[in-house]
Design an enzyme around this catalytic site. Structure first.
Site, PDB file in Angstrom:
ATOM      1  CD  GLU A   1      13.627  -7.005  19.999  1.00  0.00           C
ATOM      2  OE1 GLU A   1      14.507  -7.255  19.154  1.00  0.00           O
ATOM      3  OE2 GLU A   1      12.567  -7.650  20.082  1.00  0.00           O
TER       4      GLU A   1
ATOM      5  CB  SER B   1     -31.770  12.096 -16.483  1.00  0.00           C
ATOM      6  OG  SER B   1     -32.459  11.182 -17.315  1.00  0.00           O
TER       7      SER B   1
END
Length: 726
Positions: free
Chosen positions: A83, A432
């Site tokens: 960088e 159910s």
């Protein structure tokens, strides 16, 4: 000549003065770099499981701030080489780098190289906007100079390495090290450090999870630059460059999950700014072991269901759908009735237009939500017609019976594919699985599990439809009088509706409220579960049964501690007896019969004392099983995300129960295999199932639970004597 020189000098001085006039106000109005001394970036809060193990993190940004002393030299060197090679020597800006970048970009005819220093990147990311203007670039350069005059190089590097975004939700090198490698930054090898330094340029483009080849090439470029700058030897370079990518692939979709979303929502809604700041320690009720078993059980179970219904696979991410679509490019023709992956083109009213490599099709949406998705499953129907297949989904909730602590919760088969948490947000009909509420109501009215109910079909008025409605049984059989025990164990719909009519809505709705189901409606179809509940609600209702009438409110946060060690909240179980123990113990025995002799018989393979109830809604749209031991209650739901049939006979017993079994066969081993508590007001007697009298040496019997005083007193011998007298 002299005049020319003086003229040029005057112009230069004028330009210089003008530049100063332009720059000085900008310089003076720049943010004070000293603000960085107190910079406290948002950091992740840590979420722990019930045993104190790190479960995951939540926060606005996934970041763990580390001092420069904890960051290895080879990590720092990797970023500098890539960088900002002159970082240790420049004063905030690097004129040489700027000129070099300008030449390279001019020759390329486009921007291929930047001239910004690490200090400039820090200034831009922390203080400035991202607009691409000359004024912003000037501010960036001036601010970088200011920062360099305020801090030493080590501090600037520390700030940068904790601030930089490195993809996959990770901010800073420590978070990135954990995401990509599952280790701390100080544990990184040279090749791993180089991979992190490869990411700032384009975190998405070089993400090793999604683009491993690009990431490898970029990593090797970083290593080459480290060699050129003298940070590593040729031998170190050769060793590192020949290493494969070693990222932790299981972290690919681990930015969050359904439970972490629940924690995040709870904490951020309750604590606001404190939560945004992060650095909290959040202790939860979840058990990591249970959670992993739950996720695996649900995933494997849904794969089995997918195979039955013809789905080619279950995607874990949108990427899976894209890859499958690309593989279909070699198809010469489509087969009618087969399911394919199609590309979504557009919505056209209630229809969706899709494409399978040049073949344009159209299908009805039917409430389907494909937000965020570019692909969808379709069944080819011939011509330009297609049936749009919704996502097959499921959820699992597991709660500690004695405390209400949520031990495991899974809101879907893949968080990466769909973030909708079905466990707490999906309103579905329980079928159910609602019936225990009705049967308990009957017991509270003085009936017993061997009381009989007429199970013949009868018409009932349905106010929601404004017409009569006749309930049907799953097996399409007609029944006469049956015992409550048999009716519940075999899930006879007609018996449940007739029992609801006999008991009355008022009591049933009251019992429903006491177990946490407060939205029940006074319709006869209620007996078949036409109300909507979430999986968490229904599982919590069964907790009351398992705990013999004592409700323990479900919760998942035990304690939250801030960065200073202050306890923000601490939660303990909130339990209250809402139903009488003796009467509640009887339906537990009846639900045990569901496993021993009814619709959940396959659960008997567990060889553990468990009880529960299957649930299947009309047209097989929802499949449930909710069951429990004396210690843990677990609910499983399976269905599509829209109301659509799973297919004929895709019942709770066939679809949801196997998932429940896979989970519970592991989890129940963590508890004693004890029977449910028998309160002193209850009694267990052997009942002859044929004549419904006390069994003795002359007949067979099945042990059943009664409230004392309600059990029969006539024995088989007594009955034979009476019949003999006749």
């Amino acid at each position: 000549m002299k005049k020319l020189v003086i003229g040029i000098l005057g112009i230069v001085i004028a330009l210089f003065v003008g530049l100063l006039v332009f720059l000085i106000p900008i310089y003076k109005n720049l943010p004070d770099p000293k603000l960085l001394e107190s910079w406290t970036p948002p950091q992740a809060s840590e979420v722990y499981d019930a045993k104190g193990r790190l479960y995951g993190t939540i926060g606005i940004q996934k970041r763990f701030y580390v001092s420069i002393d904890k960051i290895p030299e080879h990590v720092i060197n990797a970023f500098v080489a890539t960088e900002d090679r002159n970082f240790w020597h420049h004063f905030g800006i690097d004129p040489v780098a700027i000129v070099r970048a300008a030449i390279v970009n001019y020759r390329a005819g486009r921007i291929v190289q930047g001239g910004s220093t690490i200090t400039q990147q820090l200034a831009k990311n922390l203080f400035l906007t991202r607009e691409r203007t000359l004024e912003r670039k000037i501010k960036e350069a001036l601010l970088a100079i200011k920062i360099e005059r305020t801090f030493d190089k080590k501090k600037i590097m520390e700030l940068y390495l904790n601030q930089i975004y490195l993809g996959s939700g990770a901010y800073g090198v420590e978070a990135a090290a954990q995401v990509y490698f599952g280790k701390h930054v100080w544990e990184l090898s040279l090749d791993e450090a180089a991979l992190l330094a490869a990411l700032p340029k384009a975190p998405a483009k070089y993400n090793p999870f999604y683009h491993p080849e690009r990431a490898l090439q970029r990593r090797n470029l970083v290593l080459k630059r480290m060699l050129e700058e003298g940070y590593i030897t040729p031998e170190q370079y050769e060793e590192a460059v020949n290493k494969p990518l070693t990222v932790k692939k299981e972290n690919k979709y681990k930015f969050s999950d359904y439970f972490l979303d629940m924690v995040k929502s709870y904490v951020f809604n309750k604590y606001g700014e404190i939560a945004y700041k992060g650095r909290l320690k959040i202790y939860t009720t979840i058990d990591l072991d249970y959670q992993k078993i739950a996720q695996k059980s649900l995933e494997e179970g849904l794969k089995r269901v997918a195979k039955i219904i013809g789905l080619p696979f279950l995607p874990k991410s949108e990427e899976d759908m894209e890859l499958a679509y690309e593989k279909e490019a070699q198809l010469k023709r489509l087969k009618r009735g087969k399911i394919y992956v199609a590309k979504i083109l557009k919505y056209d009213g209630n229809f969706m237009k899709v494409e399978i490599h040049g073949k344009k099709l159209k299908g009805e949406i039917k409430g389907l939500n494909t937000e965020g998705h570019k692909y969808v499953f379709v069944k080819y129907l011939g011509g330009n017609r297609a049936e749009i297949i919704p996502d097959l989904e499921g959820s699992l909730v597991s709660i500690d019976v004695k405390t209400g602590e949520i031990k495991a919760i899974v809101g879907g088969r893949s968080y990466a594919y769909s973030q909708f948490n079905r466990a707490v947000k999906a309103l579905r009909q329980p079928g159910s699985a609602i019936k225990p509420v009705i049967y308990l109501s009957a017991l509270l009215k003085g009936m017993t599990q061997i009381s009989t109910i007429d199970a013949s079909s009868k018409p009932y008025y349905d106010p929601s439809k404004g017409e009569d409605w006749i309930p049907k049984n799953y097996d399409e059989k007609e029944y006469g009088n049956v015992t409550l025990r048999y009716a519940l164990a075999h899930s006879i719909n007609t018996a449940a509706v007739n029992l609801l009519d006999k008991v009355g809505f008022e009591l049933v709705l009251e019992v429903g409220k006491k177990v946490g189901l407060d939205n029940l409606k006074p319709y006869y179809s209620l007996a078949l579960g036409t109300v909507e509940v979430t999986p968490l609600q229904l599982t919590a209702a069964y907790q009351v049964f398992a705990n013999l009438g004592t409700e323990c409110k479900p919760f998942f946060i035990k304690k939250i501690v801030d960065e200073n060690g202050e306890v923000l909240e601490e939660n303990v179980p909130e339990c209250e007896e809402v139903l009488p123990k003796p009467e509640t113990r009887v339906p537990v025995d009846m639900l045990r019969a569901v496993v021993l002799e009814g619709t959940a018989r396959r659960a008997s393979v567990l060889d553990r004392i468990v009880a529960g109830k299957t649930g299947t809604t009309d047209d097989f749209q929802d499949a449930w099983f909710v069951g429990f031991s004396p210690y843990i209650v677990t609910g499983v739901w399976v269905g599509y995300d829209v109301k659509k049939s799973l297919g004929k006979h895709m019942s709770g017993s066939r679809v949801a129960l196997p998932i429940w079994i896979d989970y519970m066969k592991v989890v129940t081993r963590m508890y004693p295999n004890e029977d449910f508590e028998l309160p002193p007001e209850n009694i267990v007697v052997n009942i002859n199932p044929k004549d419904l009298v006390l069994a003795d040496e002359t007949c067979e019997g099945v042990p059943m639970v009664f409230v004392k005083g309600t059990e029969p007193h006539i024995t088989c011998s007594d009955l034979n004597a009476i019949l003999g007298l006749r």
